[in-house]
Design a protein around this motif. Structure first.
Motif, PDB file in Angstrom:
ATOM      1  N   VAL A 182       0.859  -1.179   0.000  1.00  0.00           N
ATOM      2  CA  VAL A 182       0.000   0.000   0.000  1.00  0.00           C
ATOM      3  C   VAL A 182       0.900   1.234   0.000  1.00  0.00           C
ATOM      4  N   PRO A 183       0.866   2.043  -1.044  1.00  0.00           N
ATOM      5  CA  PRO A 183       1.783   3.184  -1.142  1.00  0.00           C
ATOM      6  C   PRO A 183       1.444   4.290  -0.148  1.00  0.00           C
ATOM      7  N   ASP A 184       2.463   5.065   0.209  1.00  0.00           N
ATOM      8  CA  ASP A 184       2.260   6.217   1.084  1.00  0.00           C
ATOM      9  C   ASP A 184       1.560   7.343   0.324  1.00  0.00           C
ATOM     10  N   ARG A 185       0.806   8.166   1.051  1.00  0.00           N
ATOM     11  CA  ARG A 185       0.178   9.327   0.432  1.00  0.00           C
ATOM     12  C   ARG A 185       1.233  10.395   0.169  1.00  0.00           C
ATOM     13  N   PRO A 186       1.148  11.086  -0.972  1.00  0.00           N
ATOM     14  CA  PRO A 186       2.104  12.151  -1.261  1.00  0.00           C
ATOM     15  C   PRO A 186       1.796  13.421  -0.472  1.00  0.00           C
ATOM     16  N   VAL A 187       2.827  14.212  -0.241  1.00  0.00           N
ATOM     17  CA  VAL A 187       2.689  15.524   0.395  1.00  0.00           C
ATOM     18  C   VAL A 187       3.546  16.501  -0.394  1.00  0.00           C
ATOM     19  N   VAL A 188       2.967  17.615  -0.822  1.00  0.00           N
ATOM     20  CA  VAL A 188       3.735  18.666  -1.501  1.00  0.00           C
ATOM     21  C   VAL A 188       3.845  19.851  -0.550  1.00  0.00           C
ATOM     22  N   THR A 189       5.077  20.231  -0.259  1.00  0.00           N
ATOM     23  CA  THR A 189       5.305  21.314   0.699  1.00  0.00           C
ATOM     24  C   THR A 189       5.688  22.628   0.041  1.00  0.00           C
ATOM     25  N   ALA A 190       6.167  22.602  -1.204  1.00  0.00           N
ATOM     26  CA  ALA A 190       6.603  23.851  -1.835  1.00  0.00           C
ATOM     27  C   ALA A 190       6.608  23.709  -3.352  1.00  0.00           C
ATOM     28  N   ILE A 191       6.434  24.848  -4.016  1.00  0.00           N
ATOM     29  CA  ILE A 191       6.583  24.956  -5.466  1.00  0.00           C
ATOM     30  C   ILE A 191       7.458  26.174  -5.713  1.00  0.00           C
ATOM     31  N   ASP A 192       8.494  26.035  -6.550  1.00  0.00           N
ATOM     32  CA  ASP A 192       9.488  27.112  -6.649  1.00  0.00           C
ATOM     33  C   ASP A 192       9.106  28.202  -7.640  1.00  0.00           C
ATOM     34  N   THR A 193       8.215  27.914  -8.597  1.00  0.00           N
ATOM     35  CA  THR A 193       7.813  28.898  -9.601  1.00  0.00           C
ATOM     36  C   THR A 193       6.301  28.888  -9.704  1.00  0.00           C
ATOM     37  N   VAL A 194       5.681  30.056  -9.551  1.00  0.00           N
ATOM     38  CA  VAL A 194       4.220  30.101  -9.471  1.00  0.00           C
ATOM     39  C   VAL A 194       3.575  30.897 -10.593  1.00  0.00           C
ATOM     40  N   THR A 195       4.357  31.414 -11.537  1.00  0.00           N
ATOM     41  CA  THR A 195       3.791  32.107 -12.696  1.00  0.00           C
ATOM     42  C   THR A 195       4.567  31.704 -13.943  1.00  0.00           C
ATOM     43  N   GLY A 196       3.910  31.843 -15.085  1.00  0.00           N
ATOM     44  CA  GLY A 196       4.558  31.557 -16.353  1.00  0.00           C
ATOM     45  C   GLY A 196       3.653  31.914 -17.509  1.00  0.00           C
ATOM     46  N   PRO A 197       4.201  32.011 -18.720  1.00  0.00           N
ATOM     47  CA  PRO A 197       3.404  32.434 -19.874  1.00  0.00           C
ATOM     48  C   PRO A 197       2.328  31.415 -20.238  1.00  0.00           C
ATOM     49  N   GLY A 198       1.257  31.917 -20.845  1.00  0.00           N
ATOM     50  CA  GLY A 198       0.143  31.067 -21.222  1.00  0.00           C
ATOM     51  C   GLY A 198       0.490  30.004 -22.235  1.00  0.00           C
ATOM     52  N   VAL A 199       1.558  30.222 -23.015  1.00  0.00           N
ATOM     53  CA  VAL A 199       1.941  29.223 -24.014  1.00  0.00           C
ATOM     54  C   VAL A 199       2.583  28.001 -23.381  1.00  0.00           C
ATOM     55  N   GLY A 200       2.865  28.060 -22.079  1.00  0.00           N
ATOM     56  CA  GLY A 200       3.501  26.938 -21.404  1.00  0.00           C
ATOM     57  C   GLY A 200       5.012  26.988 -21.520  1.00  0.00           C
ATOM     58  N   GLY A 201       5.663  25.914 -21.068  1.00  0.00           N
ATOM     59  CA  GLY A 201       7.111  25.809 -21.180  1.00  0.00           C
ATOM     60  C   GLY A 201       7.877  26.267 -19.958  1.00  0.00           C
ATOM     61  N   THR A 202       7.199  26.584 -18.850  1.00  0.00           N
ATOM     62  CA  THR A 202       7.871  27.027 -17.634  1.00  0.00           C
ATOM     63  C   THR A 202       8.335  25.821 -16.815  1.00  0.00           C
ATOM     64  N   ALA A 203       9.602  25.829 -16.412  1.00  0.00           N
ATOM     65  CA  ALA A 203      10.135  24.761 -15.571  1.00  0.00           C
ATOM     66  C   ALA A 203       9.731  25.011 -14.123  1.00  0.00           C
ATOM     67  N   VAL A 204       9.191  23.993 -13.487  1.00  0.00           N
ATOM     68  CA  VAL A 204       8.694  24.084 -12.117  1.00  0.00           C
ATOM     69  C   VAL A 204       9.259  22.921 -11.312  1.00  0.00           C
ATOM     70  N   THR A 205       9.667  23.206 -10.075  1.00  0.00           N
ATOM     71  CA  THR A 205      10.127  22.159  -9.171  1.00  0.00           C
ATOM     72  C   THR A 205       9.224  22.126  -7.945  1.00  0.00           C
ATOM     73  N   LEU A 206       8.716  20.942  -7.644  1.00  0.00           N
ATOM     74  CA  LEU A 206       7.883  20.747  -6.461  1.00  0.00           C
ATOM     75  C   LEU A 206       8.629  19.846  -5.487  1.00  0.00           C
ATOM     76  N   THR A 207       8.559  20.172  -4.208  1.00  0.00           N
ATOM     77  CA  THR A 207       9.228  19.363  -3.195  1.00  0.00           C
ATOM     78  C   THR A 207       8.211  18.837  -2.195  1.00  0.00           C
TER      79      THR A 207
END
Length: 358
Positions: A182-207
């Protein structure tokens, strides 16, 4: 619809029935030879629930070849709709060149990718599955010079899944089988980039924690690229607009990043509008409930309406949709709506309710 086209649709339905009938038989044969381990734990929760299992001919000798099926099935009390993510991890000494998708009809989209070392496969399935319906892919596997040993692990993940207890299947090659995982439930504590252009392509890191074998959603859309370890996911934003949640989905559940992601500037140009070229059935009772296949182009991810009434159990691939008619009366147009717009009405999309209004 002409007699010839109607006969073709009938042949397709018969072929679909035969293929689905073969799937459980394959799993049953493999079970008798102890080549499958599927977690079957259930909870009292109700709602969408997808379960994974595996079965087949595993390579057990040096320099051997095999293949096995990874099957995912809707076992809950509600439709499983949207993106289902699957992974297969192989132990040292085994590698895969990819998987073949066998399920028909093609009322879904499917893509896969394999890691450079051939030991990790990720697949994305997008469609709607009613309770009891399943799909499977055949994974091609080869062994190296040494006698294969270790655990083959297959997982399934869906954002709305209510029961993680059946989302991991393992098979130990040339060794004792492992207890259900039975896998553990995920928890996301932070996201390093919160805006980006509508066309997409923004690199985002979640921890966070428990993020391995996960995938990333921006709103309802999958990240263009994503790679997850236990504590971090890197992802590239798809195109979009407005503010959307960013969610990591793993076999253990779904976890939203704090704050979400805001698109700036215009979104990418929409795709071409869908086109409907035919229906498998041109009429049905006013109470609804008729199974109707829709043929056309540009249909992937679409919704279906009979006149102004939304259809039920809608699943759309690029050129084929399945649906169930809602209650209605008279003659209506059956239209498909995607991000590119709504299909133009034509004579071929007419559906006639064949008795009095409900």
């Amino acid at each position: 619809m002409t007699t010839r086209l109607a006969a073709a649709w009938s042949a397709l339905v018969l072929a679909v029935t035969a293929l689905f009938a073969a799937g459980p038989a394959l799993a049953a044969d493999a079970a008798t030879t102890a080549h499958t381990t599927a977690t079957t734990a259930h909870t009292t929760a109700t709602g969408p629930d997808v379960a994974v299992s595996q079965a087949g001919n595993y390579p057990t000798r040096p320099n051997s070849y095999g293949n096995f099926s990874v099957q995912w099935t809707s076992v809950g009390t509600a439709d499983v709709t949207g993106i289902t993510h699957l992974t297969v991890d192989l132990p040292p000494g085994l590698k895969t060149s990819g998987a073949l998708m066998y399920s028909t009809p093609y009322d879904y989209t499917f893509s896969e990718r394999v890691s450079p070392d051939g030991r990790h496969l990720e697949a994305t399935f997008r469609g709607t599955r009613v309770p009891g319906r399943g799909d499977f892919m055949k994974v091609q596997v080869t062994s190296g010079a040494e006698r294969p040993a270790g655990v083959i692990r297959a997982t399934v993940a869906h954002r709305d899944d209510v029961n993680p207890a059946n989302n991991v299947s393992t098979y130990t090659v040339n060794g004792p089988q492992q207890p259900a995982e039975v896998p553990d439930r995920p928890v996301v504590t932070a996201i390093d980039t919160v805006t980006g252009p509508g066309v997409g392509g923004t690199a985002v890191t979640l921890t966070g924690t428990g993020l391995d074998t996960g995938f990333v959603l921006f709103g309802n859309e999958q990240a263009k690229e994503a790679s997850c370890t236990a504590t971090q996911c890197t992802a590239t934003s798809p195109g979009g607009s407005g503010s959307v949640p960013v969610t990591v989905v793993t076999p253990g559940g779904a976890a939203a990043a704090p704050g979400g992601f805001a698109y700036t500037g215009p979104p990418p140009a929409p795709p071409a509008a869908p086109v409907v070229t035919g229906l498998s059935v041109r009429g049905g009772p006013s109470r609804g409930g008729t199974s109707v296949y829709v043929l056309g182009s540009g249909l992937a991810g679409g919704t279906i309406a009979f006149g102004d009434a939304p259809a039920a159990h809608v699943s759309c691939g690029d050129s084929f949709c399945s649906s169930t008619s809602p209650p209605g009366s008279g003659t209506v147009h059956v239209t498909v709506t995607t991000a590119g717009g709504t299909s133009a009405t034509v004579d071929a999309d007419r559906f006639t309710y064949t008795d009095a209004a409900p």
